[in-house]
Enzyme design. Structure first.
Site, PDB file in Angstrom:
ATOM      1  N   GLY A  83       0.838  -1.192   0.000  1.00  0.00           N
ATOM      2  CA  GLY A  83       0.000   0.000   0.000  1.00  0.00           C
ATOM      3  C   GLY A  83       0.874   1.243   0.000  1.00  0.00           C
ATOM      4  O   GLY A  83       2.067   1.179   0.334  1.00  0.00           O
TER       5      GLY A  83
ATOM      6  N   CYS B 138       6.083  -0.306   7.434  1.00  0.00           N
ATOM      7  CA  CYS B 138       5.671   0.886   6.696  1.00  0.00           C
ATOM      8  C   CYS B 138       6.846   1.360   5.863  1.00  0.00           C
ATOM      9  O   CYS B 138       7.978   1.433   6.361  1.00  0.00           O
ATOM     10  CB  CYS B 138       5.236   1.981   7.673  1.00  0.00           C
ATOM     11  SG  CYS B 138       4.699   3.502   6.857  1.00  0.00           S
ATOM     12  N   LEU B 139       6.577   1.700   4.615  1.00  0.00           N
ATOM     13  CA  LEU B 139       7.646   2.180   3.735  1.00  0.00           C
ATOM     14  C   LEU B 139       8.238   3.487   4.251  1.00  0.00           C
ATOM     15  O   LEU B 139       9.370   3.824   3.891  1.00  0.00           O
ATOM     16  CB  LEU B 139       7.106   2.368   2.311  1.00  0.00           C
ATOM     17  CG  LEU B 139       6.617   1.064   1.638  1.00  0.00           C
ATOM     18  CD1 LEU B 139       5.966   1.371   0.297  1.00  0.00           C
ATOM     19  CD2 LEU B 139       7.774   0.088   1.475  1.00  0.00           C
TER      20      LEU B 139
ATOM     21  N   HIS C 173      -2.491   7.237   7.423  1.00  0.00           N
ATOM     22  CA  HIS C 173      -1.510   8.145   6.794  1.00  0.00           C
ATOM     23  C   HIS C 173      -2.186   9.436   6.339  1.00  0.00           C
ATOM     24  O   HIS C 173      -1.652  10.531   6.531  1.00  0.00           O
ATOM     25  CB  HIS C 173      -0.845   7.492   5.580  1.00  0.00           C
ATOM     26  CG  HIS C 173       0.322   6.601   5.888  1.00  0.00           C
ATOM     27  ND1 HIS C 173       1.449   7.030   6.558  1.00  0.00           N
ATOM     28  CD2 HIS C 173       0.563   5.303   5.574  1.00  0.00           C
ATOM     29  CE1 HIS C 173       2.321   6.025   6.653  1.00  0.00           C
ATOM     30  NE2 HIS C 173       1.804   4.963   6.064  1.00  0.00           N
TER      31      HIS C 173
ATOM     32  N   HIS D 158      -4.396   1.272   7.776  1.00  0.00           N
ATOM     33  CA  HIS D 158      -3.042   1.842   7.833  1.00  0.00           C
ATOM     34  C   HIS D 158      -2.922   3.032   6.873  1.00  0.00           C
ATOM     35  O   HIS D 158      -2.349   4.074   7.226  1.00  0.00           O
ATOM     36  CB  HIS D 158      -2.054   0.715   7.494  1.00  0.00           C
ATOM     37  CG  HIS D 158      -0.616   1.091   7.400  1.00  0.00           C
ATOM     38  ND1 HIS D 158       0.352   0.567   8.240  1.00  0.00           N
ATOM     39  CD2 HIS D 158       0.061   1.893   6.543  1.00  0.00           C
ATOM     40  CE1 HIS D 158       1.540   1.061   7.910  1.00  0.00           C
ATOM     41  NE2 HIS D 158       1.399   1.870   6.870  1.00  0.00           N
ATOM     42  N   GLU D 159      -3.491   2.873   5.657  1.00  0.00           N
ATOM     43  CA  GLU D 159      -3.374   3.946   4.648  1.00  0.00           C
ATOM     44  C   GLU D 159      -4.240   5.152   5.008  1.00  0.00           C
ATOM     45  O   GLU D 159      -3.817   6.304   4.829  1.00  0.00           O
ATOM     46  CB  GLU D 159      -3.745   3.432   3.249  1.00  0.00           C
ATOM     47  CG  GLU D 159      -2.937   2.248   2.734  1.00  0.00           C
ATOM     48  CD  GLU D 159      -1.451   2.373   2.897  1.00  0.00           C
ATOM     49  OE1 GLU D 159      -0.923   3.506   2.966  1.00  0.00           O
ATOM     50  OE2 GLU D 159      -0.778   1.323   2.988  1.00  0.00           O
TER      51      GLU D 159
ATOM     52  N   GLN E  51       2.682   9.912   1.958  1.00  0.00           N
ATOM     53  CA  GLN E  51       4.054   9.375   1.997  1.00  0.00           C
ATOM     54  C   GLN E  51       4.931   9.893   0.870  1.00  0.00           C
ATOM     55  O   GLN E  51       6.160   9.805   0.950  1.00  0.00           O
ATOM     56  CB  GLN E  51       4.017   7.840   1.954  1.00  0.00           C
ATOM     57  CG  GLN E  51       3.382   7.215   3.180  1.00  0.00           C
ATOM     58  CD  GLN E  51       3.257   5.722   3.038  1.00  0.00           C
ATOM     59  OE1 GLN E  51       2.298   5.222   2.463  1.00  0.00           O
ATOM     60  NE2 GLN E  51       4.247   4.971   3.522  1.00  0.00           N
TER      61      GLN E  51
HETATM   62  O1  GNR Z   1       4.097  -2.660   2.531  1.00  0.00           O
HETATM   63  C1  GNR Z   1       3.461  -2.552   3.583  1.00  0.00           C
HETATM   64  N1  GNR Z   1       3.200  -3.665   4.318  1.00  0.00           N
HETATM   65  C2  GNR Z   1       2.345  -3.675   5.398  1.00  0.00           C
HETATM   66  C3  GNR Z   1       2.358  -4.811   6.213  1.00  0.00           C
HETATM   67  C4  GNR Z   1       1.520  -4.894   7.298  1.00  0.00           C
HETATM   68  C5  GNR Z   1       0.655  -3.861   7.568  1.00  0.00           C
HETATM   69  C6  GNR Z   1       0.624  -2.728   6.776  1.00  0.00           C
HETATM   70  C7  GNR Z   1       1.464  -2.639   5.693  1.00  0.00           C
HETATM   71  S1  GNR Z   1       1.409  -1.234   4.679  1.00  0.00           S
HETATM   72  C8  GNR Z   1       3.041  -1.212   4.046  1.00  0.00           C
HETATM   73  C9  GNR Z   1       3.189  -0.142   2.982  1.00  0.00           C
HETATM   74  C10 GNR Z   1       2.984   1.220   3.599  1.00  0.00           C
HETATM   75  O2  GNR Z   1       3.774   1.764   4.312  1.00  0.00           O
HETATM   76  N2  GNR Z   1       1.841   1.793   3.353  1.00  0.00           N
HETATM   77  O3  GNR Z   1       1.568   2.989   3.917  1.00  0.00           O
HETATM   78 NI    NI Z   2       2.714   3.073   5.739  1.00  0.00          NI
END
Ligand code: GNR
Ligand code: NI
Length: 167
Positions: free
Chosen positions: A46, A91-92, A137, A133-134, A51
């Protein structure tokens, strides 16, 4: 097509609350394409516009194994949530850090697609985690904010140190 640079925690820009997309036009469609390319290259499941330092409510998600499940969600909203699940998240924007977060097990989501049409779907498992999660953000929230203050401070110190030598 373009790869976009990803902001890294504790960059204060990650705490910006994104504004709704008002018009779904070619600029938004191009941004969605570039974000998808950036997510696949990372690789991640995601990516939120926040980001890549664009503070508009747009996310891309693909939890499939073979890049066959790209979802572009514009102005996504959670209409209902149900149950609980605990998942190890990464998270990236917080490279190399993984920790468990408890979130809703199932969510019903409404969003606009790249043609500006509203649609709804139900998500569970990893997709539900990813949607939550997104959207966090877009609201300026990074998953580490669910962890203890001690862990947040350790993560900040570690990433600030790393930024100094890679910059
Ligand atoms: O790549 C991602 N893997 C992930 C694994 C477990 C829970 C959430 C994520 S999201 C993350 C990519 C990211 O940072 N999206 O904002
Ligand atoms: Ni993230």
């Amino acid at each position: 097509m373009a790869l976009l640079p990803i902001l890294h925690y504790p960059d204060p820009r990650l705490h910006t609350r994104a504004s709704p997309v008002t018009v779904v036009d070619d600029r938004i469609r191009q941004l969605a394409e570039d974000m998808a390319e950036t997510m696949y290259a990372a690789p991640g499941v995601g990516l939120a516009a926040t980001q890549v330092n664009v503070h508009e409510r747009l996310v891309v998600i693909d939890v499939s194994e073979d890049k066959s499940g790209l979802m572009v969600l514009i102005n996504p909203e959670i209409l209902a949530r149900d149950g609980e699940q605990t998942c190890e998240e990464g998270c990236l924007s917080v490279p190399g850090i993984y920790d468990v977060v408890t979130r809703a097990e199932r969510v019903r989501v409404r969003a606009l697609n790249t043609r500006g049409e509203a649609f709804e779907f139900d998500a569970d498992g990893l997709l539900a985690v990813c949607v939550q999660h997104e959207i966090d953000h877009l609201d300026g929230k990074v998953f580490v904010e669910y962890l203890s203050q001690l862990k947040q401070n350790r993560i900040k110190t570690k990433l600030a140190k790393k930024a100094r030598i890679t910059a």
